[in-house]
Design a protein around this motif. Structure first.
Motif, short mmCIF file in Angstrom:
data_model
loop_
_atom_site.label_atom_id
_atom_site.label_comp_id
_atom_site.label_asym_id
_atom_site.label_seq_id
_atom_site.Cartn_x
_atom_site.Cartn_y
_atom_site.Cartn_z
N UNK A 233 0.87 -1.20 0.09
CA UNK A 233 0.00 0.03 0.03
C UNK A 233 0.80 1.20 0.03
N UNK A 234 1.82 1.30 0.73
CA UNK A 234 2.72 2.53 0.88
C UNK A 234 3.47 2.79 -0.52
N UNK A 235 3.81 1.64 -1.13
CA UNK A 235 4.78 1.78 -2.32
C UNK A 235 3.84 2.26 -3.44
N UNK A 236 2.35 1.81 -3.13
CA UNK A 236 1.35 2.49 -4.28
C UNK A 236 1.22 3.94 -3.93
N UNK A 237 0.85 4.23 -2.71
CA UNK A 237 0.13 5.32 -2.34
C UNK A 237 0.98 6.59 -1.62
N UNK A 238 2.15 6.06 -1.30
CA UNK A 238 3.15 6.75 -0.46
C UNK A 238 3.03 6.62 1.02
N UNK A 239 3.87 7.06 2.07
CA UNK A 239 3.62 6.97 3.29
C UNK A 239 2.70 8.04 3.78
#
Length: 108
Positions: free
Chosen positions: A40-46
């Motif tokens: 999720x973080x890799x797709x949407x950012x932190x």
């Protein structure tokens, strides 16, 4: 606690050991949750609340490290301006001048 601070020589000697111990202590469910979070973080950012926490806790140490490295490697003195949103979404702005602390320099 090793007594070694982030960015100091030898930190990585301790980091890999403790990272391995931490990862090996995770349950299968915790590993699954961490993997989902990473995707999720890799797709949407932190997420913004995590960004704010990192800015609050880590920015000074990271910027000081950058200033020291640029002086050491290039003789460059830095004056930095940073801006971020805190946990409540308020814009925070700060200046960073470490020149008194590095290379027997003087602040701008």
């Amino acid at each position: 606690e090793t007594g070694v601070k982030a960015g100091e020589y030898g930190m990585m000697n301790h980091y890999s050991k403790y990272l391995t111990e931490m990862v090996e202590s995770l349950t299968e469910k915790e590993i699954e949750e961490a993997t989902k979070m990473a995707v999720q973080w890799n797709k949407q950012g932190v997420p913004p609340e995590v960004q704010a926490d990192i800015a609050r806790r880590k920015s000074n140490d990271i910027l000081l490290y950058v200033a020291k490295e640029m002086f050491k490697r290039a003789g460059m003195r830095l004056f930095m301006l940073s801006a971020w949103k805190n946990e409540k979404g308020k814009l925070m702005v700060s200046s960073h001048d470490y020149n008194d602390e590095i290379g027997k320099g003087e602040s701008f």
